[in-house]
Design a protein around this motif. Structure first.
Motif, PDB file in Angstrom:
ATOM      1  N   CYS A   1      51.851  52.245  52.843  1.00 28.04           N
ATOM      2  CA  CYS A   1      51.720  53.004  54.088  1.00 28.04           C
ATOM      3  C   CYS A   1      51.822  52.128  55.327  1.00 28.04           C
ATOM      4  N   GLY A   2      51.672  50.827  55.200  1.00 27.06           N
ATOM      5  CA  GLY A   2      51.810  49.954  56.358  1.00 27.06           C
ATOM      6  C   GLY A   2      50.537  49.717  57.119  1.00 27.06           C
ATOM      7  N   CYS A   3      49.383  50.207  56.597  1.00 25.76           N
ATOM      8  CA  CYS A   3      48.121  50.037  57.319  1.00 25.76           C
ATOM      9  C   CYS A   3      47.583  48.621  57.221  1.00 25.76           C
ATOM     10  N   THR A   4      48.073  47.837  56.289  1.00 25.17           N
ATOM     11  CA  THR A   4      47.655  46.452  56.169  1.00 25.17           C
ATOM     12  C   THR A   4      48.810  45.652  55.612  1.00 25.17           C
ATOM     13  N   GLN A   5      48.759  44.360  55.808  1.00 22.57           N
ATOM     14  CA  GLN A   5      49.854  43.508  55.373  1.00 22.57           C
ATOM     15  C   GLN A   5      49.704  43.145  53.893  1.00 22.57           C
ATOM     16  N   GLY A   6      50.804  42.721  53.297  1.00 23.52           N
ATOM     17  CA  GLY A   6      50.773  42.193  51.946  1.00 23.52           C
ATOM     18  C   GLY A   6      50.726  43.226  50.845  1.00 23.52           C
ATOM     19  N   GLN A   7      51.050  44.466  51.158  1.00 24.22           N
ATOM     20  CA  GLN A   7      51.014  45.500  50.130  1.00 24.22           C
ATOM     21  C   GLN A   7      52.235  45.400  49.229  1.00 24.22           C
ATOM     22  N   LEU A   8      52.050  45.875  48.012  1.00 24.02           N
ATOM     23  CA  LEU A   8      53.128  45.862  47.032  1.00 24.02           C
ATOM     24  C   LEU A   8      53.633  47.278  46.782  1.00 24.02           C
ATOM     25  N   GLY A   9      54.864  47.365  46.315  1.00 21.34           N
ATOM     26  CA  GLY A   9      55.370  48.625  45.798  1.00 21.34           C
ATOM     27  C   GLY A   9      56.274  49.374  46.746  1.00 21.34           C
ATOM     28  N   GLY A  10      56.614  50.584  46.316  1.00 23.91           N
ATOM     29  CA  GLY A  10      57.475  51.468  47.089  1.00 23.91           C
ATOM     30  C   GLY A  10      58.855  51.596  46.476  1.00 23.91           C
ATOM     31  N   LEU A  11      59.399  52.807  46.552  1.00 20.99           N
ATOM     32  CA  LEU A  11      60.710  53.060  45.971  1.00 20.99           C
ATOM     33  C   LEU A  11      61.834  52.357  46.722  1.00 20.99           C
ATOM     34  N   ILE A  12      61.649  52.115  48.009  1.00 29.09           N
ATOM     35  CA  ILE A  12      62.681  51.416  48.768  1.00 29.09           C
ATOM     36  C   ILE A  12      62.833  49.989  48.257  1.00 29.09           C
ATOM     37  N   ARG A  13      61.714  49.331  47.997  1.00 23.32           N
ATOM     38  CA  ARG A  13      61.773  47.970  47.450  1.00 23.32           C
ATOM     39  C   ARG A  13      62.300  47.978  46.013  1.00 23.32           C
ATOM     40  N   ARG A  14      61.917  48.984  45.259  1.00 25.58           N
ATOM     41  CA  ARG A  14      62.401  49.062  43.882  1.00 25.58           C
ATOM     42  C   ARG A  14      63.927  49.183  43.870  1.00 25.58           C
ATOM     43  N   TYR A  15      64.438  49.992  44.782  1.00 25.49           N
ATOM     44  CA  TYR A  15      65.887  50.174  44.860  1.00 25.49           C
ATOM     45  C   TYR A  15      66.569  48.866  45.257  1.00 25.49           C
ATOM     46  N   ASP A  16      65.966  48.126  46.170  1.00 28.66           N
ATOM     47  CA  ASP A  16      66.542  46.849  46.582  1.00 28.66           C
ATOM     48  C   ASP A  16      66.588  45.877  45.398  1.00 28.66           C
ATOM     49  N   PHE A  17      65.531  45.871  44.583  1.00 29.98           N
ATOM     50  CA  PHE A  17      65.526  45.023  43.389  1.00 29.98           C
ATOM     51  C   PHE A  17      66.688  45.398  42.463  1.00 29.98           C
ATOM     52  N   ILE A  18      66.883  46.698  42.241  1.00 30.89           N
ATOM     53  CA  ILE A  18      67.962  47.144  41.369  1.00 30.89           C
ATOM     54  C   ILE A  18      69.322  46.780  41.955  1.00 30.89           C
ATOM     55  N   GLU A  19      69.484  46.916  43.265  1.00 26.92           N
ATOM     56  CA  GLU A  19      70.742  46.569  43.905  1.00 26.92           C
ATOM     57  C   GLU A  19      71.049  45.083  43.739  1.00 26.92           C
ATOM     58  N   ARG A  20      70.021  44.260  43.807  1.00 32.37           N
ATOM     59  CA  ARG A  20      70.231  42.821  43.623  1.00 32.37           C
ATOM     60  C   ARG A  20      70.579  42.504  42.180  1.00 32.37           C
ATOM     61  N   LEU A  21      69.970  43.236  41.263  1.00 34.07           N
ATOM     62  CA  LEU A  21      70.312  43.068  39.850  1.00 34.07           C
ATOM     63  C   LEU A  21      71.777  43.456  39.624  1.00 34.07           C
ATOM     64  N   ARG A  22      72.165  44.567  40.246  1.00 31.66           N
ATOM     65  CA  ARG A  22      73.548  45.029  40.138  1.00 31.66           C
ATOM     66  C   ARG A  22      74.520  44.005  40.733  1.00 31.66           C
ATOM     67  N   ALA A  23      74.128  43.393  41.865  1.00 30.63           N
ATOM     68  CA  ALA A  23      75.001  42.431  42.532  1.00 30.63           C
ATOM     69  C   ALA A  23      75.230  41.189  41.675  1.00 30.63           C
ATOM     70  N   GLN A  24      74.314  40.907  40.760  1.00 31.57           N
ATOM     71  CA  GLN A  24      74.480  39.771  39.853  1.00 31.57           C
ATOM     72  C   GLN A  24      75.352  40.129  38.642  1.00 31.57           C
ATOM     73  N   ASN A  25      75.841  41.386  38.625  1.00 33.55           N
ATOM     74  CA  ASN A  25      76.691  41.849  37.526  1.00 33.55           C
ATOM     75  C   ASN A  25      75.971  41.800  36.186  1.00 33.55           C
ATOM     76  N   TRP A  26      74.674  42.118  36.201  1.00 33.77           N
ATOM     77  CA  TRP A  26      73.903  42.200  34.964  1.00 33.77           C
ATOM     78  C   TRP A  26      73.805  43.667  34.552  1.00 33.77           C
ATOM     79  N   PRO A  27      74.274  44.012  33.386  1.00 33.82           N
ATOM     80  CA  PRO A  27      74.127  45.396  32.920  1.00 33.82           C
ATOM     81  C   PRO A  27      72.641  45.744  32.776  1.00 33.82           C
ATOM     82  N   TYR A  28      72.276  46.978  33.107  1.00 38.75           N
ATOM     83  CA  TYR A  28      70.867  47.343  33.042  1.00 38.75           C
ATOM     84  C   TYR A  28      70.713  48.818  32.688  1.00 38.75           C
TER      85      TYR A  28
END
Length: 532
Positions: free
Chosen positions: A87-114
């Motif tokens: 939610c952004g109420c404090t720093q250092g929080q983990l998670g969120g679908l936006i970050r999850r998608y970024d992780f997957i996009e980076r995995l895809r950019a490495q040409n690793w099948p998943y």
């Protein structure tokens, strides 16, 4: 996929749905560590330390830098519990679908099948959700749409997700999921007309690797649901042991690795993993947000028992390698390292979700109730009504962040947070009550976290300040606040993970700041806010 046009036999309500608890996830102070390895089909043993598999550097860092290129990666998520994003109420929080998608996009950019699988529990107990039941339903549909954007291969059926209503959930599955996403529950037989919604298993091809994926749900979890549509839409729920032998045999003939997701207790997942050693990976629920990072290795190292915690803070990555190399597992912390553009999912989460909250009016139409512990008939009056008699106390409050709580939503880089009931509840005054916050236009004097969020509605005291019963109804000591954990309603583990009452009370203490010798303070006044 065809849309659901109506509810057969009165069973399904068409969907405007989404998910249940958009909260904030506080981060763990530990670094991610490498976990265990396995030789496919053979003995599994602890891996060499893979703690450097994902460098701690910026976004340009290569994922899993110490891994050889895998034949495929299985990404495991689950038990998001409605946490679409921090939610952004404090720093250092983990998670969120936006970050999850970024992780997957980076995995895809490495040409690793998943391949992508999710244990389910996208929401949790919508009836008790901070944003209310309707917002929980909206979150559920948004979560499903986001998973389709990811192109998830499989999502396990969860009793938590069915709490939006069995009919509602079935409609959402049909209306918001697209190929290749499948809802899996091998031991559930849907009612007539719904056979295609819930499937027993699926074969997923990731590169040269074929994964046989199935899921089971504890029948007790379904039995506990109180829902008029349950018996019609989910008439048959079998024991897991009644279906797994045949399902496993079928998958072993069609896939290189077999994966089981268990929507039940962690003990049940461990029992099934031991009882059916043909499964290479078993995904378990978690009793806590931040479980042990390493998976358990069962069946003499044959089976990897994985859980990724709750609230969507982590995903697990299982690497499969050619030439008999050992399978590797790594739990990824979704931290600011993954604050990339994530354009597709960001549109769904930030733009579409909150635009829908605004359009539907989840804040204005929030189900409100009367305040029960104050003076009978008292309504919320707003801090401005307190100012005349308590000028120094008002000044003290004005200097705190509580006074600017609503303005902080207006400055939030995420759009339309003032229409998000989960945010507004802690950034306005009296939100859940009949005479409390409704909107910026209707109740402008209740902006921010004001006096009455602790003391209760004060209109009776404002009108008759010398009436001792009205004064007693709003009197409150620091000891009472601490004992009742009043502050923790908002300063919880998500929003204030380091909150300590004794420390923070010193910043807002206001006892004895005013004297009441002026006759005007005893005359009373008409409250400026708090109309029913």
């Amino acid at each position: 996929m065809p849309r659901l046009p109506f509810r057969p036999l009165g069973a399904v309500a068409t969907a405007i749905a989404l998910l249940t608890y958009v909260g904030c996830s506080s981060s763990s102070s530990k670094d991610d560590k490498g976990t265990s390895s396995a030789t496919p089909g053979g003995a599994k043993s602890p891996a060499a330390d893979a703690s450097k598999a994902e460098p701690a550097g910026g976004r340009s860092s290569t994922l899993f830098a110490q891994w050889p290129k895998p034949a495929a990666v299985l990404v495991v998520s689950g038990e998001m519990d409605g946490y679409l994003e921090p939610c952004g109420c404090t720093q250092g929080q983990l998670g969120g679908l936006i970050r999850r998608y970024d992780f997957i996009e980076r995995l895809r950019a490495q040409n690793w099948p998943y391949a992508l699988i999710d244990l389910g529990s996208l929401i949790k107990d919508p009836a008790a959700a901070r944003g209310g039941f309707e917002q929980a339903k909206i979150k559920f549909s948004i979560a499903l749409k986001a998973l389709s954007t990811f192109k998830y291969n499989a999502v396990a059926l969860s009793a938590d997700d069915l709490k939006v209503g069995v009919g509602e959930a079935m409609a959402q599955f049909l209306n918001n999921l697209t190929e290749p996403t499948k809802i899996l529950a091998a031991n559930v037989v849907p009612g007539p007309g719904f056979e295609t919604i819930i499937q027993p298993s699926t074969i997923v091809a990731a590169g040269t690797v074929k994964l046989g994926v199935t899921a089971v749900i504890d029948p007790e979890n379904i039995a506990k649901l109180s829902d008029p549509d349950k018996d019609e839409l989910l008439p048959t729920v079998k024991r897991a042991d009644d279906v797994l032998p045949s399902i496993l045999a079928e998958l072993e003939g069609k896939s290189d690795y077999q994966v089981l997701m268990v929507q039940g207790s962690p003990d049940e997942a461990k029992r099934l993993a031991s009882a059916y050693p043909g499964f290479d990976i078993v995904v378990s629920t978690s009793a806590i947000d931040d479980p042990e990072q390493d998976p358990q290795m069962l069946n003499n190292g044959k089976t990897m028992l994985v859980n990724v915690g709750r609230r969507g803070k982590y995903v697990g990555a299982v690497g499969f390698f050619n030439d008999g190399a050992k399978t590797r597992y790594y739990r990824v912390s979704l931290n600011e390292r993954y604050d990339g553009p994530a354009t597709e999912v960001k549109k769904v989460i930030e733009d579409e979700y909150r635009s829908m909250l605004k359009e539907i009016g989840t804040v204005e139409n929030f189900p409100r109730h009367d305040y029960v512990n104050g003076a009978p008939g008292a309504t919320f009056a707003g801090a401005e009504s307190c100012k005349t008699c308590h000028p120094n106390t008002f000044l003290k409050w004005s200097s705190t962040k509580h006074a600017l709580a609503f303005e902080s939503l207006l400055r939030d880089p995420k759009p339309n947070t003032i229409y998000d009931a989960e945010c507004v509840t802690c950034h306005t005054t009296g939100f859940e009550y009949t005479s409390g916050w409704r909107s910026e236009a209707a109740t402008p004097l209740l902006k921010g976290n004001q006096c009455e969020n602790c003391h209760g509605p004060a209109s009776k005291h404002v009108a008759e300040p010398d009436d001792l019963s009205f004064r007693k109804a709003i009197a409150l000591t620091a000891q009472q606040v601490d004992k009742n954990r009043t502050c923790y309603r908002c300063h919880d583990d998500d929003n204030s993970p380091k909150f300590d009452f004794a420390t923070y009370w010193g910043k807002v203490i206001h006892k004895g700041l005013d004297t009441y010798t002026d006759p005007k303070v005893h005359q009373g006044a008409a409250p400026k806010a708090g109309k029913p």
